[in-house]
Design a protein around this motif. Structure first.
Motif, mmCIF file in Angstrom:
data_model
loop_
_atom_site.group_PDB
_atom_site.id
_atom_site.type_symbol
_atom_site.label_atom_id
_atom_site.label_comp_id
_atom_site.label_asym_id
_atom_site.label_seq_id
_atom_site.Cartn_x
_atom_site.Cartn_y
_atom_site.Cartn_z
ATOM 1 N N LEU A 1 0.863 -1.183 0.000
ATOM 2 C CA LEU A 1 0.000 0.000 0.000
ATOM 3 C C LEU A 1 0.900 1.233 0.000
ATOM 4 C CD1 LEU A 1 -2.766 1.395 0.211
ATOM 5 C CD2 LEU A 1 -2.551 1.241 2.714
ATOM 6 N N ASP A 2 0.733 2.062 -1.025
ATOM 7 C CA ASP A 2 1.503 3.300 -1.163
ATOM 8 C C ASP A 2 0.589 4.457 -0.787
ATOM 9 O OD1 ASP A 2 3.232 5.327 -1.822
ATOM 10 O OD2 ASP A 2 3.455 4.771 -3.931
ATOM 11 N N ILE A 3 0.769 4.995 0.430
ATOM 12 C CA ILE A 3 -0.082 6.062 0.960
ATOM 13 C C ILE A 3 0.566 7.402 0.626
ATOM 14 C CG2 ILE A 3 -1.187 7.010 3.007
ATOM 15 C CD1 ILE A 3 -0.711 4.268 4.357
ATOM 16 N N GLY A 4 -0.165 8.244 -0.096
ATOM 17 C CA GLY A 4 0.430 9.483 -0.581
ATOM 18 C C GLY A 4 1.314 9.188 -1.777
ATOM 19 N N ALA A 5 0.757 8.473 -2.742
ATOM 20 C CA ALA A 5 1.550 7.921 -3.849
ATOM 21 C C ALA A 5 1.966 8.954 -4.880
ATOM 22 C CB ALA A 5 0.754 6.809 -4.536
ATOM 23 N N GLY A 6 1.445 10.173 -4.795
ATOM 24 C CA GLY A 6 1.825 11.208 -5.745
ATOM 25 C C GLY A 6 1.413 10.828 -7.155
ATOM 26 N N ASN B 1 -2.629 14.769 -9.059
ATOM 27 C CA ASN B 1 -1.613 13.714 -9.048
ATOM 28 C C ASN B 1 -2.227 12.358 -9.384
ATOM 29 O OD1 ASN B 1 0.403 15.496 -8.336
ATOM 30 N ND2 ASN B 1 0.329 15.005 -6.152
ATOM 31 N N LEU B 2 -3.398 12.091 -8.828
ATOM 32 C CA LEU B 2 -4.080 10.823 -9.081
ATOM 33 C C LEU B 2 -4.387 10.661 -10.572
ATOM 34 C CD1 LEU B 2 -5.363 8.296 -7.741
ATOM 35 C CD2 LEU B 2 -7.474 9.622 -7.521
ATOM 36 N N GLY B 3 -4.800 11.749 -11.208
ATOM 37 C CA GLY B 3 -5.090 11.699 -12.627
ATOM 38 C C GLY B 3 -3.865 11.362 -13.457
ATOM 39 N N ILE B 4 -2.722 11.953 -13.114
ATOM 40 C CA ILE B 4 -1.474 11.655 -13.820
ATOM 41 C C ILE B 4 -1.097 10.194 -13.632
ATOM 42 C CG2 ILE B 4 1.015 12.131 -13.884
ATOM 43 C CD1 ILE B 4 0.347 15.040 -13.139
ATOM 44 N N MET B 5 -1.221 9.719 -12.403
ATOM 45 C CA MET B 5 -0.870 8.330 -12.093
ATOM 46 C C MET B 5 -1.744 7.354 -12.893
ATOM 47 S SD MET B 5 -0.395 6.531 -8.354
ATOM 48 C CE MET B 5 -1.709 7.511 -7.639
ATOM 49 N N LYS B 6 -3.037 7.601 -12.952
ATOM 50 C CA LYS B 6 -3.938 6.712 -13.685
ATOM 51 C C LYS B 6 -3.683 6.770 -15.189
ATOM 52 C CE LYS B 6 -7.795 6.371 -10.445
ATOM 53 N NZ LYS B 6 -9.251 6.577 -10.236
ATOM 54 N N GLN B 7 -3.303 7.952 -15.671
ATOM 55 C CA GLN B 7 -2.988 8.087 -17.093
ATOM 56 C C GLN B 7 -1.730 7.296 -17.437
ATOM 57 O OE1 GLN B 7 -1.957 12.098 -18.406
ATOM 58 N NE2 GLN B 7 -3.072 11.765 -20.310
ATOM 59 N N ALA C 1 -2.445 2.068 -4.603
ATOM 60 C CA ALA C 1 -1.965 3.440 -4.400
ATOM 61 C C ALA C 1 -3.101 4.305 -3.876
ATOM 62 C CB ALA C 1 -1.423 4.005 -5.706
ATOM 63 N N LEU C 2 -2.783 5.132 -2.903
ATOM 64 C CA LEU C 2 -3.749 6.067 -2.328
ATOM 65 C C LEU C 2 -3.164 7.468 -2.430
ATOM 66 C CD1 LEU C 2 -6.508 5.737 -0.741
ATOM 67 C CD2 LEU C 2 -5.156 6.194 1.320
ATOM 68 N N GLU C 3 -3.927 8.405 -2.992
ATOM 69 C CA GLU C 3 -3.418 9.765 -3.191
ATOM 70 C C GLU C 3 -4.518 10.785 -2.905
ATOM 71 O OE1 GLU C 3 -1.514 13.231 -4.020
ATOM 72 O OE2 GLU C 3 -0.657 11.283 -3.517
ATOM 73 N N LEU C 4 -4.170 11.815 -2.144
ATOM 74 C CA LEU C 4 -5.127 12.844 -1.746
ATOM 75 C C LEU C 4 -5.433 13.816 -2.883
ATOM 76 C CD1 LEU C 4 -6.707 14.353 0.534
ATOM 77 C CD2 LEU C 4 -4.583 15.603 0.994
ATOM 78 N N LYS D 1 -4.199 -0.214 -9.299
ATOM 79 C CA LYS D 1 -5.280 0.061 -8.347
ATOM 80 C C LYS D 1 -4.947 1.356 -7.612
ATOM 81 C CE LYS D 1 -4.753 -3.954 -6.371
ATOM 82 N NZ LYS D 1 -4.881 -5.095 -5.437
ATOM 83 N N ALA D 2 -5.631 2.430 -7.966
ATOM 84 C CA ALA D 2 -5.313 3.752 -7.414
ATOM 85 C C ALA D 2 -6.602 4.452 -6.993
ATOM 86 C CB ALA D 2 -4.562 4.591 -8.440
ATOM 87 N N PHE D 3 -6.594 5.003 -5.776
ATOM 88 C CA PHE D 3 -7.787 5.617 -5.213
ATOM 89 C C PHE D 3 -7.449 6.975 -4.595
ATOM 90 C CE2 PHE D 3 -8.004 0.997 -4.689
ATOM 91 C CZ PHE D 3 -9.185 0.700 -5.365
ATOM 92 N N LYS D 4 -8.458 7.823 -4.526
ATOM 93 C CA LYS D 4 -8.325 9.082 -3.795
ATOM 94 C C LYS D 4 -8.585 8.795 -2.324
ATOM 95 C CE LYS D 4 -10.209 13.815 -3.650
ATOM 96 N NZ LYS D 4 -8.927 14.536 -3.656
ATOM 97 N N GLY D 5 -7.710 9.299 -1.461
ATOM 98 C CA GLY D 5 -7.891 9.024 -0.042
ATOM 99 C C GLY D 5 -6.912 9.789 0.822
ATOM 100 N N ASN D 6 -7.130 9.693 2.111
ATOM 101 C CA ASN D 6 -6.412 10.474 3.104
ATOM 102 C C ASN D 6 -5.667 9.542 4.054
ATOM 103 O OD1 ASN D 6 -5.794 12.105 5.440
ATOM 104 N ND2 ASN D 6 -7.368 13.560 4.765
ATOM 105 N N ALA D 7 -4.414 9.856 4.336
ATOM 106 C CA ALA D 7 -3.598 9.021 5.219
ATOM 107 C C ALA D 7 -4.160 8.929 6.633
ATOM 108 C CB ALA D 7 -2.174 9.579 5.277
ATOM 109 N N LEU D 8 -4.996 9.879 7.025
ATOM 110 C CA LEU D 8 -5.528 9.892 8.384
ATOM 111 C C LEU D 8 -6.699 8.933 8.574
ATOM 112 C CD1 LEU D 8 -5.457 13.741 9.084
ATOM 113 C CD2 LEU D 8 -3.818 12.010 9.831
#
Length: 254
Positions: free
Chosen positions: A44-49, A73-79, A66-69, A85-92
């Motif tokens: 699990l990559d939290i704050g994956a940029g 950044n999430l859009g670039i990663m998915k592109q 991958a989890l990215e707030l 497996k990449a999701f929008k999310g918060n480390a807290l």
């Protein structure tokens, strides 16, 4: 949109990661990540940029989430890697993930931007919760004295920092409301680990002096630069150099 999201919508994260100082950090961090991986491990990559670590690890065959707030950044990663497996999310709040779900956790971005001890501890505890017993957490921090040397002195903000009480009498950076980064010392990291009940395996500086000497790194030939990476690999665990580097990576076992 949060201040952090606004910042990363403008900040060229890809350019930083592809720079020579970014390459030093990446090569050494990846070496240590691989030290604790085995085939079939779940990561699990939290704050994956933008996927700097998630994508190559996925391409190596690991089961990576991958989890990215930051949506940008999430859009670039998915592109770059639509099958990741990449999701929008918060480390807290890792509520989408069950307890003891992952073999290895990367917490490489969030601890830079969480300003209080309590928030950092919450992120560390959430990472601990979703790590299997015996699993590994790699948590990265930005170091206090790097900020003092570069921002306060090199960039000549020292008088402003004093006036605004951004520096304590012993030159500890003091984050203010609206700041995007928090800077720590070794004792802060130790206190977080102790409070979270995590055991340190080792701690290292993946970039060492690279951030201080960016223009000098850029002047090196590729052959010379390869020797700089060899140098940093050789000294990255030296206790006498850790606090002076820009970043540290704390390797912890649950």
């Amino acid at each position: 949109m949060t201040l952090l999201e606004e910042y990363y919508n403008k900040f060229n994260e890809e350019k930083r990661l592809d720079s020579r100082h970014g390459r030093v950090e990446f090569v050494i961090s990846m070496k240590y990540i691989h030290d604790y991986l085995k085939p079939g491990d779940r990561i699990l990559d939290i704050g994956a940029g933008t996927g700097r670590y998630s994508i190559p690890l996925h391409n190596e065959g690991y089961d990576v989430t991958a989890l990215e707030l930051v949506q940008h950044n999430l859009g670039i990663m998915k592109q770059k890697c639509p099958e990741l497996k990449a999701f929008k999310g918060n480390a807290l709040k890792l509520k989408r993930f069950q307890d003891d779900s992952f073999d290895l956790i990367l917490l490489f971005g969030p601890m830079y931007h969480l300003l209080s001890f309590e928030e950092k501890l919450q992120a560390l505890n959430e990472a601990k919760r979703v790590t299997r017993p015996g699993g590994i957490i790699l948590a990265a921090y930005v170091m206090n004295d790097y900020s003092v040397v570069t921002y306060a002195f090199k960039e000549q903000h020292i008088l402003e920092c004093i006036r605004e009480e951004r520096l304590s009498k012993d030159f500890r950076m003091q984050p203010k409301e609206g700041d995007l980064y928090d800077y720590v010392r070794m004792e802060d990291i130790d206190r977080l680990n102790q409070t979270a009940g995590l055991t340190r395996v080792k701690i290292l500086s993946p970039d060492g002096p690279a951030n201080y000497m960016r223009p000098f790194l850029n002047r090196l030939t590729e052959e010379e630069f390869a020797f700089f990476i060899d140098y940093q690999m050789a000294v990255c665990e030296r206790p006498d150099l850790l606090g002076a580097g820009a970043h540290t990576v704390d390797i912890l076992r649950k």
